[in-house]
Write an enzyme that holds these catalytic residues in place. Sequence first.
Site, mmCIF file in Angstrom:
data_model
loop_
_atom_site.group_PDB
_atom_site.id
_atom_site.type_symbol
_atom_site.label_atom_id
_atom_site.label_comp_id
_atom_site.label_asym_id
_atom_site.label_seq_id
_atom_site.Cartn_x
_atom_site.Cartn_y
_atom_site.Cartn_z
ATOM 1 N N VAL A 49 0.882 -1.178 0.000
ATOM 2 C CA VAL A 49 0.000 0.000 0.000
ATOM 3 C C VAL A 49 0.918 1.227 0.000
ATOM 4 O O VAL A 49 1.307 1.715 1.061
ATOM 5 C CB VAL A 49 -0.939 0.009 1.227
ATOM 6 C CG1 VAL A 49 -1.880 1.200 1.170
ATOM 7 C CG2 VAL A 49 -1.726 -1.297 1.327
ATOM 8 N N PRO A 50 1.300 1.716 -1.187
ATOM 9 C CA PRO A 50 2.317 2.769 -1.284
ATOM 10 C C PRO A 50 1.794 4.149 -0.886
ATOM 11 O O PRO A 50 1.590 5.041 -1.711
ATOM 12 C CB PRO A 50 2.722 2.724 -2.761
ATOM 13 C CG PRO A 50 1.485 2.250 -3.464
ATOM 14 C CD PRO A 50 0.837 1.279 -2.512
ATOM 15 N N CYS A 51 1.605 4.321 0.404
ATOM 16 C CA CYS A 51 1.012 5.552 0.919
ATOM 17 C C CYS A 51 1.895 6.774 0.694
ATOM 18 O O CYS A 51 1.415 7.903 0.780
ATOM 19 C CB CYS A 51 0.647 5.404 2.389
ATOM 20 S SG CYS A 51 2.007 4.892 3.440
ATOM 21 N N HIS A 52 3.167 6.576 0.355
ATOM 22 C CA HIS A 52 4.035 7.721 0.058
ATOM 23 C C HIS A 52 3.580 8.458 -1.196
ATOM 24 O O HIS A 52 3.981 9.592 -1.425
ATOM 25 C CB HIS A 52 5.495 7.275 -0.077
ATOM 26 C CG HIS A 52 5.780 6.415 -1.256
ATOM 27 N ND1 HIS A 52 5.489 5.063 -1.276
ATOM 28 C CD2 HIS A 52 6.307 6.711 -2.466
ATOM 29 C CE1 HIS A 52 5.850 4.561 -2.443
ATOM 30 N NE2 HIS A 52 6.347 5.536 -3.185
ATOM 31 N N ARG A 53 2.697 7.856 -1.973
ATOM 32 C CA ARG A 53 2.187 8.481 -3.201
ATOM 33 C C ARG A 53 0.947 9.339 -2.964
ATOM 34 O O ARG A 53 0.307 9.770 -3.917
ATOM 35 C CB ARG A 53 1.887 7.403 -4.233
ATOM 36 C CG ARG A 53 3.138 6.643 -4.654
ATOM 37 C CD ARG A 53 2.861 5.608 -5.713
ATOM 38 N NE ARG A 53 4.062 4.812 -5.918
ATOM 39 C CZ ARG A 53 4.060 3.517 -6.183
ATOM 40 N NH1 ARG A 53 2.917 2.867 -6.312
ATOM 41 N NH2 ARG A 53 5.192 2.873 -6.344
#
Length: 99
Positions: A49-53
Amino acid sequence: MSTKAAVYSVVKTIPKGKVTTYGQIARLVETGPRVVGKYLHQNKDPRAVPCHRVVHSDGTLADGFAFGGKDIQMKLLQDEGVVFRKNKIDLKTFGWVRT
């Protein structure tokens, strides 16, 4: 599907080198941007879950990035090719909206 699962489902689809906003995700899953932020802060698997995006609507980064602060978030995005100008991302260039 729970709201949290729906948020994670959307975030998983953001392509490398692109970002979206808390507000855009909130509209897609019919909740508020702060709820989106809360769930992303609880994210246990940032690789899946690439929450940095996920960024603010003005292209700035959140101070409370859960995995090392906004400097780490900036580096992760830069490693994917996202360019910052005056600590902001040009959402017209790097923004992503799920259709």
